[in-house]
Design an enzyme around this catalytic site. Structure first.
Site, PDB file in Angstrom:
ATOM      1  N   ASP A 211      41.151 -17.825  62.010  1.00 12.30           N
ATOM      2  CA  ASP A 211      41.606 -19.167  62.364  1.00 12.30           C
ATOM      3  C   ASP A 211      42.368 -19.734  61.173  1.00 12.30           C
ATOM      4  O   ASP A 211      42.560 -19.059  60.154  1.00 12.30           O
ATOM      5  CB  ASP A 211      40.427 -20.066  62.749  1.00 12.30           C
ATOM      6  CG  ASP A 211      40.816 -21.071  63.828  1.00 12.30           C
ATOM      7  OD1 ASP A 211      41.712 -21.894  63.563  1.00 12.30           O
ATOM      8  OD2 ASP A 211      40.249 -21.027  64.926  1.00 12.30           O
ATOM      9  N   HIS A 286      46.702 -21.094  65.268  1.00 10.02           N
ATOM     10  CA  HIS A 286      45.480 -20.908  64.480  1.00 10.02           C
ATOM     11  C   HIS A 286      45.652 -19.726  63.532  1.00 10.02           C
ATOM     12  O   HIS A 286      44.734 -18.919  63.346  1.00 10.02           O
ATOM     13  CB  HIS A 286      44.272 -20.724  65.389  1.00 10.02           C
ATOM     14  CG  HIS A 286      43.932 -21.962  66.167  1.00 10.02           C
ATOM     15  ND1 HIS A 286      43.352 -23.059  65.579  1.00 10.02           N
ATOM     16  CD2 HIS A 286      44.129 -22.276  67.465  1.00 10.02           C
ATOM     17  CE1 HIS A 286      43.181 -24.000  66.498  1.00 10.02           C
ATOM     18  NE2 HIS A 286      43.671 -23.561  67.647  1.00 10.02           N
ATOM     19  N   GLU A 351      46.508 -23.999  71.940  1.00 10.34           N
ATOM     20  CA  GLU A 351      46.861 -25.117  71.056  1.00 10.34           C
ATOM     21  C   GLU A 351      48.051 -24.861  70.139  1.00 10.34           C
ATOM     22  O   GLU A 351      48.088 -25.311  69.001  1.00 10.34           O
ATOM     23  CB  GLU A 351      45.641 -25.523  70.221  1.00 10.34           C
ATOM     24  CG  GLU A 351      44.485 -25.976  71.072  1.00 10.34           C
ATOM     25  CD  GLU A 351      43.304 -26.452  70.271  1.00 10.34           C
ATOM     26  OE1 GLU A 351      42.582 -27.331  70.774  1.00 10.34           O
ATOM     27  OE2 GLU A 351      43.081 -25.962  69.157  1.00 10.34           O
TER      28      GLU A 351
END
Length: 787
Positions: A211, A286, A351
């Protein structure tokens, strides 16, 4: 899903509101026998007991021997007894016999039969996994003290009740997830986490290894991934979303990673517990830790540092227009494939803010060349390309439900986190689905009153909400429903830094999720589950698990009288087997305080304090409920703008009902306004002296709820022309996830009026650095107090 956006966004607020108040499930179908979690498919009690002692032997052959050794180890750890192994024909008495019956249909691969007579314990299954789950059931039948880290002192023989159980799981994917990137966990805890899953008959460990805030898996071809990407500056003293980036010359000291040797050992250990590990290697977003190590695979070329805390929006993506990026990712996946033998590789896909892709010449050229249309099509291209590569290596991809956008790769499975709709869409398109919606499955959310809980990312998912989860949507037909592989509990760790805190967030909610994943829907029931949970908790205590006692919170339900001068208070608990004691004189309740029997009438301003007691001992925390009577109590309130139907509290009397809200926006006391200002006029009934006015507002940044920009108080004799005598500025927008109640009060002198106008300005839209940037902001208000 992996960042701050998973806190309660408006699209999910209504869903969470609904699930938190979900109706109690019906009583379960009749089951006879001891309390077990998860509830078996069929259990029949029989008379008598089997005596388990140090002279008992184990009997098995072939593939069953490993499970037989496992059960012997459990007993040896708990008692010190070294059970002998029987060779040849299984003995007819004083034996634990494990027997494999052959290869079943895939649907029965994890089923088992457990038969206990006074002479022996027999576990039969088609495959070793079924034997293992039969052992987990047997384990709940011997004393809880045997679960301790050391043998029980002078262990006594155990009386195991005679019964017959025929059991198999409802779903094939029964998962638990752990994020080790936001906070790094020692390898010893990874083993313990796997044991927790196995104990609850769960079979999938989703290991979130990469991440923005850390790269945790050794990749030999790219050593900087761990040498650079595995470490960040230590900002542990600051709130996660207020941590300054690494400064020039500052050394990165927080982090760690798992070597390939360690990972192989964990995979082997998990396999011995019949758990498949699904590694997650995030893309295209990420990727902050990876790009800090290898910035050339970004669109801008960096430089980057590993973020020490929250990142939003997530703009630093892998460059999807550069073929070297794909070579880099394929090299990484080659090593990952060599470590994890399971079918699935999780590739994230969530995202991604594509603003850099819009400016990147290479990405724009790729969009044109491949006729992708836009950046959403480019992400779909990237996912499809990686899916094709993994398929060529014998693997399947699974990703968060954003991978649906722009078109889904042909063999991809979807992990549905933004509610259930993504999973529904995928199943209707003949793709496999794991249901893990935030409003039931995110165990980093609060599980009790926020005032009493350790700081969390937001939200509210008590154990009763987890237990009410139904993974298969009723809207799917029979064929589509077969694509629902199962469900998964997710533990993200922005606010969870230690194994002890992780245990607190997991338990006892993991027990509820285990039953949702294993047991037939028709046999589940909340009250019955609570009885069995009570019997299970001593096992967690013996194991030293730091489980949450939030289950034992008293929940007050108040009903205000029409005149605003009294209230009827009902005290409720999800644990009906416990006793509630309360006080009205300000003292802390004890087991000697009045016992709650029926709703209590409060007259005038007062505070009720209540606690839940079991066998005379306080469980959980004392809850204090203040009830206020003031000059505006029960008076008429006229609204300029309507409140939201989703957050109406007590409707037209909510702001003068004497009940103040907690830090839980969904507690029934807060009245919500979506983008609208609050503007109300209170008719006090007659002209009177006013010495002070105050009003309270909630701020929950992660749930899109903000304090007002400004609060003003104005007065009038006749209710037509108002004179503003106080304008109170707001305190600015909070940059973090602390839940705060803001009180706006002003003292007055020589003010007489009948009408009071209160105006609170909504900030309108979420600020640019917020997950919902540009979206409608919420204003939440509770009591307006006039003195």
């Amino acid at each position: 899903m992996t960042s701050c956006a998973r806190i309660l966004i408006p699209a999910l607020l209504a869903a969470l509101c609904g699930c938190a108040g979900a109706p109690r499930m019906q009583a379960p179908s009749a089951q006879t026998g001891p309390a077990l979690i998860p509830l078996p498919v069929k259990m029949t009690a029989r008379p008598g007991h089997f005596r388990l002692d140090g002279s008992t032997v184990t009997a098995s052959s072939g593939e069953a021997e490993e499970v037989a050794e496992y059960v012997a180890q459990l007993i040896r750890r708990g008692t010190g007894w070294q059970l002998a192994r029987a060779a040849g024909v299984p003995p007819d008495s004083n034996a634990i016999v494990l027997e494999l019956t052959g290869s079943p249909a895939a649907s029965d691969a994890e089923g088992y039969t457990l038969e206990i007579t006074p002479q022996r314990i027999l576990i039969k299954a088609a495959r070793p996994a079924g034997l293992f789950y039969g052992v987990q059931t047997l384990r709940q039948l011997w004393p809880a003290a045997w679960e301790g880290p050391a043998p029980a002192v002078q262990a006594e023989p155990a009386r195991i009740p005679c019964l017959v159980i025929n059991d198999q799981p409802r779903y094939s994917w029964r998962g638990g997830h752990l994020d080790v990137c936001r906070h790094f966990f020692p390898i010893e805890f990874i083993y313990r986490y796997i044991d927790y899953l196995a104990m609850n008959k769960m079979n999938t460990f989703h290991w979130h290894l990469t991440d923005d805030q850390g790269w945790r898996i050794e990749i030999k071809k790219y050593p900087l991934l761990t040498e650079v990407g595995g470490w960040r500056v230590d900002r542990s003293g600051d709130h996660w979303n207020k941590r300054a980036p690494q400064q020039p010359g500052e050394k990165a000291t927080y982090g760690g990673y798992y070597s390939q040797e360690e990972i192989r050992a964990v995979v082997e250990y998990a396999s011995s517990r019949f758990i498949t590990i699904v590694p997650e290697i995030e893309m295209p977003a990420h990727a902050g830790a990876a790009l800090a190590a290898y910035p050339r695979f970004s669109c801008t070329g960096g430089p980057f540092t590993v973020p020490p805390g929250g990142v939003w929006p997530i703009v630093n993506l892998y460059c999807a227009g550069d073929d070297t990026t794909f070579s880099f990712l394929q090299d990484i996946l080659d090593e990952v494939i060599g470590l994890f033998p399971g079918d699935y590789i999780h590739i994230g896909g969530d995202e991604a803010d594509k603003s850099e892709w819009k400016k990147c010449p290479k990405c724009q050229a790729r969009i044109r060349t491949e006729n992708l249309g836009d950046e959403t099509g480019l992400q779909s291209y990237m996912i499809r390309r990686m899916e094709g590569y993994l398929h060529s290596r014998g693997k399947r991809i699974i990703g968060w439900d954003e991978i649906l956008e722009g078109g889904l790769a042909p063999r991809a499975a979807v992990m549905s986190w933004r509610g259930m709709q993504g999973g529904i869409d995928a199943a209707r398109a003949d793709h496999d689905v794991v249901m893990t919606p935030t409003d039931y499955c995110y165990f980093d959310y609060y599980q009790g009153p926020a005032d009493f809980e350790p700081l969390s990312i937001g939200g509210y998912i008590p154990i009763e909400t987890v237990y009410a989860f139904e993974p298969t949507p009723a809207s799917l037909d029979e064929k589509q429903a077969k694509h629902i592989l199962g469900c998964q509990a997710n533990l993200w760790t922005e606010f969870i830094a230690t194994p002890e805190h992780a245990e607190y967030m997991l338990f006892p909610r993991l027990l509820a999720m285990a039953e949702v994943a294993w047991s037939p829907k028709s046999s589940r029931g909340w009250d019955h589950f609570l009885d069995r949970l009570t019997a299970f908790l001593p096992r967690l205590e013996a194991m030293g698990v730091n489980y949450s006692r939030s289950l034992y919170s008293v929940k007050p339900v108040l009903e205000r009288s029409s005149d605003g001068r009294s209230a009827l208070v009902a005290l409720k608990s999800p644990a009906p087997f416990a006793v509630i004691h309360y006080t009205l004189d300000g003292a802390e309740p004890t087991a000697a305080s009045p016992r709650y029997e029926s709703p209590i009438t409060l007259q005038g301003s007062s505070t009720i304090k209540a606690g839940l007691f079991l066998d005379g001992a306080l469980q959980g925390r004392i809850v204090a409920v203040p009830f206020l009577v003031h000059k505006a109590s029960g008076q008429k309130v006229t609204y300029t703008h309507p409140w939201s139907d989703r957050y109406q509290a007590a409707g037209p009397t909510a702001l003068v009902d004497g009940l103040t809200g907690s830090k839980n926006y969904n507690d029934g006391s807060w009245q919500g306004f979506e983008q609208h200002d609050l503007e109300v006029v209170i008719d006090l009934g007659r002209e009177m002296e006013i010495r002070r006015v105050s009003s309270s507002y909630l701020e929950d940044f992660g749930s899109w709820i903000f304090a007002p920009r400004e609060v003003s108080y104005a007065f009038s004799d006749k209710g037509k022309e108002f004179q503003t005598l106080a304008v109170l500025p707001g305190g600015g927008i909070q940059d973090g996830n602390e839940i705060t109640i803001h009180h706006f009060g002003r003292d007055f002198s020589n003010v007489r009026a009948r009408y009071l106008k209160v105006t609170a300005k909504n900030i309108g839209v979420c600020p640019p650095d917020h997950a919902g940037a540009g979206g409608k902001a919420w204003l939440f208000v509770d009591e307006i107090i006039v003195e």
